[in-house]
Scaffold this active site. Structure first.
Site: not given
Length: 272
Positions: A84-86, A187
């Protein structure tokens, strides 16, 4: 037979940065462990800031130090099956042994797991359901960013569904189902569709401010307004997959984080 009660959360800390996390356990058996990753904590080392704490390094350090949660489980191995992205919060799945990691890698490679995300975007899609089918590739100039590239990109497809529209202020709550797994896929696809995610500065999203929602907003003298949402408003709410050992469908869900709950509460109050 004595029933052993295991902790329902994992406690991690970074002495270097004096940060502490208590991360809820969403699902666990002898093979798998699913956590509710908090926003702001990278899954793995950050290329641009390698000294920044990350989830996997913290987990491995805790196992090596035989922290109570690791000792009571007899853990000597733990690896993430996906990332998962930060800034993304929510469900992250871990394997407790190497054969299980390989099995999960095969599952994720076959696109059998179904991931569902919730996000808050700027703009209002004209239809309640839509898809973005646009190939993605690393940005040719900006390191770490992705872009739509119909010639050199990899196949990428995401389904979207409107959950709630806040028409007065032009925001929409969406359910997102990525059918492929590319870096920053949701995104970039949303920016490409014209609906950037709230707080996603890398891809054109702007913070959410209460002053832009609430009529006659007044800030106390000497105070500075903080945005309701300044991080990327993306939450990995559900992961569903066949269990690598039993074959039974396992569905894991993560409750909304506090900042998303608060943002939606104010949008419902002022932007309907």
């Amino acid at each position: 037979m004595e029933l052993k009660i295991l902790s329902a959360a994992i406690k991690l800390s970074s002495p270097a940065t004096r940060e502490f996390w208590e991360i809820p356990i969403l699902f666990e058996d002898e093979h798998l462990l699913a956590l509710d990753k908090p926003a702001g904590l990278p899954t793995s080392p950050d290329r641009l800031d390698p000294e920044r704490p990350n989830l996997m390094k913290l987990l491995h350090s805790a196992i090596a130090d035989a922290k109570p949660w690791a000792r009571e489980r007899g853990l000597d191995y733990l690896m993430n099956a996906h990332r998962l992205d930060s800034d993304t919060s929510g469900v992250i799945l871990l394997a407790k042994n190497k054969p299980m990691l390989i099995a999960l890698a095969n599952l994720f490679g076959s696109e059998k797991p179904v991931k569902k995300y919730t996000t808050l975007v700027s703009g209002e899609p004209p239809e309640n359901q839509f898809e973005v089918d646009a190939k993605l590739a690393p940005h040719p100039v900006k390191i770490g960013l992705m872009c739509v590239d119909s010639k050199n990109g990899k196949k990428s497809k995401t389904r979207f569904e409107v959950l709630e529209a806040f028409s007065r202020c032009g925001y929409t709550l969406l359910k997102c189902e990525p059918l492929t797994e590319r870096t920053h896929q949701i995104r970039v696809h949303l920016r490409y569709a014209g609906f950037p995610i709230v707080g996603d500065g890398l891809y054109g999203g702007k913070p959410l401010w209460l002053s832009r929602l609430k009529p006659n907003y007044r800030l106390k003298p000497g105070h500075e307004e903080r945005p309701l949402f300044s991080r990327v408003a993306l939450h990995a709410e559900e992961l569903s997959l066949p269990h690598p050992v039993t074959g039974a469908t396992v569905t894991i869900t993560a409750p909304w984080p506090k900042d998303l709950k608060v943002a939606v509460k104010y949008l419902r109050q002022f932007a309907k």
